[in-house]
Design a protein around this motif. Structure first.
Motif, PDB file in Angstrom:
ATOM      1  N   ALA A   1      -0.749 -12.818   8.274  1.00 51.41           N
ATOM      2  CA  ALA A   1      -0.147 -12.777   9.613  1.00 51.41           C
ATOM      3  C   ALA A   1       1.373 -12.814   9.520  1.00 51.41           C
ATOM      4  O   ALA A   1       2.079 -12.082  10.231  1.00 51.41           O
ATOM      5  CB  ALA A   1      -0.659 -13.947  10.447  1.00 51.41           C
ATOM      6  N   LEU A   2       1.903 -13.655   8.630  1.00 54.69           N
ATOM      7  CA  LEU A   2       3.357 -13.729   8.455  1.00 54.69           C
ATOM      8  C   LEU A   2       3.905 -12.425   7.893  1.00 54.69           C
ATOM      9  O   LEU A   2       4.984 -11.967   8.314  1.00 54.69           O
ATOM     10  CB  LEU A   2       3.710 -14.884   7.519  1.00 54.69           C
ATOM     11  N   ARG A   3       3.186 -11.816   6.960  1.00 55.69           N
ATOM     12  CA  ARG A   3       3.652 -10.538   6.404  1.00 55.69           C
ATOM     13  C   ARG A   3       3.720  -9.470   7.489  1.00 55.69           C
ATOM     14  O   ARG A   3       4.645  -8.659   7.512  1.00 55.69           O
ATOM     15  CB  ARG A   3       2.715 -10.104   5.273  1.00 55.69           C
ATOM     16  N   ASP A   4       2.746  -9.465   8.388  1.00 60.99           N
ATOM     17  CA  ASP A   4       2.764  -8.491   9.484  1.00 60.99           C
ATOM     18  C   ASP A   4       3.896  -8.786  10.458  1.00 60.99           C
ATOM     19  O   ASP A   4       4.590  -7.873  10.929  1.00 60.99           O
ATOM     20  CB  ASP A   4       1.423  -8.504  10.224  1.00 60.99           C
ATOM     21  N   LEU A   5       4.099 -10.058  10.783  1.00 56.19           N
ATOM     22  CA  LEU A   5       5.133 -10.430  11.753  1.00 56.19           C
ATOM     23  C   LEU A   5       6.536 -10.245  11.198  1.00 56.19           C
ATOM     24  O   LEU A   5       7.477  -9.988  11.946  1.00 56.19           O
ATOM     25  CB  LEU A   5       4.934 -11.884  12.180  1.00 56.19           C
ATOM     26  N   TRP A   6       6.689 -10.350   9.875  1.00 55.64           N
ATOM     27  CA  TRP A   6       8.015 -10.255   9.267  1.00 55.64           C
ATOM     28  C   TRP A   6       8.261  -8.917   8.581  1.00 55.64           C
ATOM     29  O   TRP A   6       9.339  -8.699   8.016  1.00 55.64           O
ATOM     30  CB  TRP A   6       8.206 -11.380   8.254  1.00 55.64           C
ATOM     31  N   GLY A   7       7.299  -8.018   8.594  1.00 61.00           N
ATOM     32  CA  GLY A   7       7.484  -6.722   7.951  1.00 61.00           C
ATOM     33  C   GLY A   7       7.444  -6.784   6.442  1.00 61.00           C
ATOM     34  O   GLY A   7       8.095  -5.965   5.770  1.00 61.00           O
ATOM     35  N   ASN A   8       6.679  -7.728   5.882  1.00 59.10           N
ATOM     36  CA  ASN A   8       6.584  -7.884   4.430  1.00 59.10           C
ATOM     37  C   ASN A   8       5.236  -7.436   3.876  1.00 59.10           C
ATOM     38  O   ASN A   8       4.921  -7.722   2.711  1.00 59.10           O
ATOM     39  CB  ASN A   8       6.803  -9.348   4.034  1.00 59.10           C
ATOM     40  N   ALA A   9       4.433  -6.754   4.682  1.00 59.22           N
ATOM     41  CA  ALA A   9       3.097  -6.353   4.246  1.00 59.22           C
ATOM     42  C   ALA A   9       3.153  -5.061   3.441  1.00 59.22           C
ATOM     43  O   ALA A   9       4.046  -4.221   3.626  1.00 59.22           O
ATOM     44  CB  ALA A   9       2.176  -6.172   5.450  1.00 59.22           C
ATOM     45  N   SER A  10       2.181  -4.887   2.551  1.00 57.24           N
ATOM     46  CA  SER A  10       2.085  -3.665   1.759  1.00 57.24           C
ATOM     47  C   SER A  10       1.633  -2.497   2.637  1.00 57.24           C
ATOM     48  O   SER A  10       0.903  -2.675   3.617  1.00 57.24           O
ATOM     49  CB  SER A  10       1.088  -3.871   0.616  1.00 57.24           C
ATOM     50  N   THR A  11       2.062  -1.315   2.272  1.00 57.38           N
ATOM     51  CA  THR A  11       1.620  -0.120   2.999  1.00 57.38           C
ATOM     52  C   THR A  11       0.251   0.358   2.534  1.00 57.38           C
ATOM     53  O   THR A  11      -0.343   1.231   3.155  1.00 57.38           O
ATOM     54  CB  THR A  11       2.642   1.019   2.791  1.00 57.38           C
ATOM     55  N   ASP A  12      -0.265  -0.207   1.456  1.00 52.97           N
ATOM     56  CA  ASP A  12      -1.576   0.160   0.931  1.00 52.97           C
ATOM     57  C   ASP A  12      -2.640  -0.740   1.553  1.00 52.97           C
ATOM     58  O   ASP A  12      -2.601  -1.960   1.362  1.00 52.97           O
ATOM     59  CB  ASP A  12      -1.582   0.007  -0.594  1.00 52.97           C
ATOM     60  N   PRO A  13      -3.610  -0.195   2.294  1.00 49.41           N
ATOM     61  CA  PRO A  13      -4.644  -1.024   2.933  1.00 49.41           C
ATOM     62  C   PRO A  13      -5.432  -1.873   1.951  1.00 49.41           C
ATOM     63  O   PRO A  13      -5.962  -2.926   2.315  1.00 49.41           O
ATOM     64  CB  PRO A  13      -5.543   0.006   3.621  1.00 49.41           C
ATOM     65  N   ALA A  14      -5.519  -1.438   0.701  1.00 49.88           N
ATOM     66  CA  ALA A  14      -6.283  -2.194  -0.293  1.00 49.88           C
ATOM     67  C   ALA A  14      -5.685  -3.576  -0.542  1.00 49.88           C
ATOM     68  O   ALA A  14      -6.389  -4.497  -0.960  1.00 49.88           O
ATOM     69  CB  ALA A  14      -6.351  -1.414  -1.604  1.00 49.88           C
ATOM     70  N   PHE A  15      -4.387  -3.723  -0.279  1.00 51.09           N
ATOM     71  CA  PHE A  15      -3.724  -5.003  -0.522  1.00 51.09           C
ATOM     72  C   PHE A  15      -3.900  -5.981   0.639  1.00 51.09           C
ATOM     73  O   PHE A  15      -3.430  -7.113   0.561  1.00 51.09           O
ATOM     74  CB  PHE A  15      -2.228  -4.783  -0.785  1.00 51.09           C
TER      75      PHE A  15
END
Length: 268
Positions: A215-229
């Motif tokens: 949730a934090l990665r999504d809110l802060w823009g730190n998530a991977s662009t690969d859905p597998a991650f």
């Protein structure tokens, strides 16, 4: 004055007492701050060059997980503090005063929340130095920190149950932290859950640590662009509502349990 208002008022007085104790024993704050900084530096510089995350640097992927781990481990102070007060007879003194019985628990968890806020500020500065950035707007950034502190506060109530269930500070110190290690490392805090054995992946995906970190990665823009991650299933598709759900569930279960344990412990 209503029972809730009295609990909050008296709880704040107890919280200030706990904060003054930290001021008089600064070692508590120093060591609770050094540990997360060490984790950031070790993972960022030791593992950062060997782990590749599509669409984002490993250091940016790492920081939300480190934040969640830090507030979870920081909640362990609640167990130690309550066990210490019980062992020294402080709780018996509180019982003799005209104050709300919930004030001791409210004050303990509130002071530990404020301690977590300070530690997170120090960690944020450390993260900025190693290359972590927030790529979203102010609203999303603030929502991420509020979610983080809410999770840390909820974890304090779990530690409260532990601290009120043991008979010494030494046992509280061990019992308050030992279960945190499998909880934090069996998650997506440091690596993607798809790197785990297939039978462990669903457990890791539904782990509350994983939900809050994602949730934090999504809110802060730190998530991977690969859905597998991201993992798979509902936890990967709806991390924010799941994280909120975990927080509410923990509070609903452990606040009444803590109060019941406090009544038992105070009557020993």
């Amino acid at each position: 004055m209503s029972a809730v208002a009295m609990a909050l008022t008296d709880g704040w007085i107890v919280a200030k007492r706990n904060l003054i104790k930290i001021k008089r024993i600064p070692d508590l704050l120093i060591f609770s701050t050094i540990q997360p900084i060490m984790f950031v530096l070790l993972f960022a510089f030791v593992f950062g060059g060997s782990i590749q995350i599509p669409g984002v640097t490993y250091r940016e992927y790492l920081m939300p997980g480190i934040f969640v781990q830090t507030v979870a481990f920081g909640a362990g102070i609640t167990a130690i503090g309550l066990a210490d007060d019980l062992q020294k007879g402080i709780v018996d003194r509180f019982r003799s005063l005209p104050m709300s019985r919930a004030a001791v628990l409210v004050g303990r968890t509130t002071s530990d929340l404020l301690n977590n806020v300070f530690v997170v500020i120090v960690m944020s500065l450390t993260g900025l130095l190693v290359g972590w950035r927030i790529h979203t707007g102010f609203g999303e950034a603030a929502a991420g920190f509020l979610l983080l502190f809410a999770f840390g506060y909820a974890m304090s109530w779990i530690s409260a149950v532990i601290g009120l269930s043991v008979k010494s500070v030494e046992v509280a110190q061990s019992a308050g932290f030992i279960w945190m290690f499998p909880l934090t490392f069996l998650s997506n805090a440091f690596v993607a859950t798809n790197t785990l054995p297939s039978w462990l992946q669903p457990i890791a995906d539904w782990n509350p640590i994983s939900s809050v970190a994602l949730a934090l990665r999504d809110l802060w823009g730190n998530a991977s662009t690969d859905p597998a991650f991201r993992g798979s299933g509902f936890p990967a598709d709806h991390p924010i509502p799941l994280a909120v759900g975990w927080i509410l569930l923990i509070l609903i279960i452990f606040i009444p349990w803590s109060i019941a344990k406090y009544r038992q412990a105070a009557s020993r």
